[in-house]
Design a protein around this motif. Structure first.
Motif, PDB file in Angstrom:
ATOM      1  N   LYS A  26       0.825  -1.210   0.000  1.00  0.00           N
ATOM      2  CA  LYS A  26       0.000   0.000   0.000  1.00  0.00           C
ATOM      3  C   LYS A  26       0.859   1.260   0.000  1.00  0.00           C
ATOM      4  N   GLN A  27       1.902   1.251   0.819  1.00  0.00           N
ATOM      5  CA  GLN A  27       2.749   2.433   0.974  1.00  0.00           C
ATOM      6  C   GLN A  27       3.589   2.724  -0.267  1.00  0.00           C
ATOM      7  N   LEU A  28       4.196   1.681  -0.841  1.00  0.00           N
ATOM      8  CA  LEU A  28       5.156   1.876  -1.927  1.00  0.00           C
ATOM      9  C   LEU A  28       4.550   1.721  -3.321  1.00  0.00           C
ATOM     10  N   GLY A  51       1.044   1.742  -3.793  1.00  0.00           N
ATOM     11  CA  GLY A  51      -0.257   2.413  -3.837  1.00  0.00           C
ATOM     12  C   GLY A  51      -1.430   1.479  -4.019  1.00  0.00           C
ATOM     13  N   ALA A  52      -1.228   0.189  -3.759  1.00  0.00           N
ATOM     14  CA  ALA A  52      -2.286  -0.802  -3.959  1.00  0.00           C
ATOM     15  C   ALA A  52      -2.775  -1.324  -2.614  1.00  0.00           C
ATOM     16  N   SER A  53      -4.065  -1.167  -2.351  1.00  0.00           N
ATOM     17  CA  SER A  53      -4.676  -1.704  -1.127  1.00  0.00           C
ATOM     18  C   SER A  53      -5.255  -3.078  -1.435  1.00  0.00           C
ATOM     19  N   LEU A  54      -4.613  -4.105  -0.943  1.00  0.00           N
ATOM     20  CA  LEU A  54      -5.002  -5.478  -1.267  1.00  0.00           C
ATOM     21  C   LEU A  54      -5.589  -6.183  -0.056  1.00  0.00           C
ATOM     22  N   GLN A  55      -6.549  -7.042  -0.317  1.00  0.00           N
ATOM     23  CA  GLN A  55      -7.102  -7.901   0.714  1.00  0.00           C
ATOM     24  C   GLN A  55      -6.338  -9.223   0.754  1.00  0.00           C
ATOM     25  N   VAL A 106       6.393 -13.420  -8.388  1.00  0.00           N
ATOM     26  CA  VAL A 106       5.941 -12.183  -7.754  1.00  0.00           C
ATOM     27  C   VAL A 106       6.090 -11.047  -8.752  1.00  0.00           C
ATOM     28  N   SER A 107       5.169 -10.090  -8.679  1.00  0.00           N
ATOM     29  CA  SER A 107       5.219  -8.917  -9.556  1.00  0.00           C
ATOM     30  C   SER A 107       4.395  -7.812  -8.920  1.00  0.00           C
ATOM     31  N   PRO A 108       4.901  -6.574  -8.942  1.00  0.00           N
ATOM     32  CA  PRO A 108       4.156  -5.485  -8.281  1.00  0.00           C
ATOM     33  C   PRO A 108       2.859  -5.157  -8.996  1.00  0.00           C
ATOM     34  N   ALA A 109       1.815  -4.934  -8.210  1.00  0.00           N
ATOM     35  CA  ALA A 109       0.504  -4.617  -8.762  1.00  0.00           C
ATOM     36  C   ALA A 109       0.394  -3.129  -9.082  1.00  0.00           C
TER      37      ALA A 109
END
Length: 424
Positions: free
Chosen positions: A47-49, A51-55, A151-154
């Motif tokens: 979320k911090q880096l 900007g994605a808020s994930l459940q 793994v890959s950034p969203a």
């Protein structure tokens, strides 16, 4: 682009992702935090880096389906054909276990075993790199790795590019987590509630990914710490300046720190390439990045002979080397240091990036002097196998014990003599 002599080669600076002290401290802090707090830390950093808020971190089956449905079949067909080419190339690299039985009953051999679990980092966020999926995953698949985790950034919307998901599906990866940066490397290296720990981490990334891979090396294996992209074009007076310029810019557009160098024996080609680079930059969408790269890390080395030019190439040990001369095959034997060698006008570097089959994960920053492209051997380990017969021990036992005592290791010598005594 600057025209230089071979003696001025050192004036072309090379960029290395060693990071600042502050960046190194940030990475160490992130790794420690992920080790302590697991998924909670991963979600916070995402979320911090990013900007994605994930459940949840893991890509769902529904996302795979949506990705395939969103792509044109023609594009999917291209990905499938590229994957087939890459897989076939790497299948030729496979090595079997082997065993050799000698006359005295001794058996010696080497057992080749695939790694159990590998983590693949695929850059993302603002761009899609399905080629990175194929180049890092398919050698592991061919090697027989049991578990491949990606793994890959969203994006800020919490999604991964359709091209990346479809490429992963084609390559056979089912386990993907929306993670990027140092936190992704830490999760793979040490494991969390959701992300399994792996034995090796491969794949390119930014400076924080590179520093994190360095930091976890030893607890897990890594492929390499890759620097900015590089290309050297070796050209004589038969090379087309427009081709050379286009190929130099194909790497310059990657990153402001990418290196694009022409090594040539022709002053005419050198001058024409300079003109072509300026001309082609005018219409290049990533003009600002490419222009900065060419200015800071590009250059033209003018040599008085092909022998001198090859010496320059070998001293650079480039990631990519294009040989654009009248008879390119005649020079292959003289080239000692290069990650990948592209021969002739029609073997442009992007052919290797995407489609031909050889791996595009290559040594950078001069490390082609001692390292190789990513390959099947990177995803297996080798165990020596020794079966010594009674006859062999009787024949060689005294010599082995004597050798041990030459090193002052009496316990080693006695371990041999104990068995000799039992055999008498």
């Amino acid at each position: 682009m600057k025209i230089l002599t071979p003696n001025e080669l050192a004036s072309i600076e090379r960029s290395v992702d060693s990071g600042t002290k502050e960046q190194q401290q940030i990475v160490q802090s992130i790794i420690a935090d992920v080790r302590e707090r697991g998924d909670e830390a991963l979600l916070e950093y995402t979320k911090q880096l990013d900007g994605a808020s994930l459940q949840q971190l893991r890509v769902t089956q529904e996302e795979f389906v949506e990705a395939r449905q969103s792509m044109q079949q023609y594009d999917i067909d291209i990905l499938q054909e590229a994957a087939l080419n890459i897989r076939r190339f790497h299948e030729k690299q496979q090595r079997p276990s082997w065993f050799d039985t000698q006359k005295d009953g001794t058996m010696l051999g080497q057992k080749v075993t695939p790694l159990s679990a590998v983590g693949v980092y695929v850059p993302g966020g603002t761009a899609a790199y399905p080629s990175s999926v194929f180049m890092n995953v398919l050698p592991a698949v061919v090697a027989g790795v049991e578990r491949i985790v990606m793994v890959s950034p969203a994006s800020k919307e919490g999604t991964l590019p359709a091209e990346v998901l479809v490429a992963a599906e084609i390559a056979g990866v089912e386990e993907i987590y929306k993670l990027g940066g140092a936190q992704a490397v830490a999760g793979l290296a040490y494991g969390t509630e959701s992300v399994p720990a792996v034995d090796k981490i491969v794949g390119p990334g930014n400076v924080f990914v590179a520093l994190a891979k360095r930091a976890v090396y030893g607890d897990v294996d890594i492929d390499m710490v890759a620097g900015p992209s590089e290309i050297v074009v070796l050209a004589d007076d038969t090379a087309r300046a427009s081709d050379v310029a286009a190929d130099l810019l194909s790497q310059a557009e990657h990153d402001e720190r990418s290196s694009s160098i022409l090594v040539t024996t022709s002053l005419q080609v050198a001058n024409k390439v300079r003109e072509e680079v300026d001309k082609q930059l005018e219409t290049l969408p990533r003009r600002a990045i490419a222009a900065k790269s060419v200015e800071d890390y590009g250059g033209i080395i003018l040599c008085n002979s092909m022998e001198s030019a090859i010496d320059v190439v070998n001293s650079i040990a480039p990631e990519h080397l294009e040989v654009m001369v009248e008879e390119p095959m005649s020079l292959v034997g003289s080239i000692k240091h290069a990650g990948a060698i592209f021969l002739g006008r029609y073997s442009a570097e992007p052919v290797g990036d995407y489609f031909a089959g050889p791996n595009h994960v290559l040594p950078t920053s001069g490390t082609a002097r001692f390292s190789s492209p990513l390959n099947v051997d990177d995803f297996v380990k080798k165990s020596s196998v020794i079966y010594y017969s009674k006859q062999a021990l009787e024949t060689n036992g005294d010599k082995i014990a004597r050798f041990a005592r030459l090193e002052g290791l009496e316990g080693h010598a006695r371990a041999i003599e104990q068995r000799k005594d039992d055999s008498q």
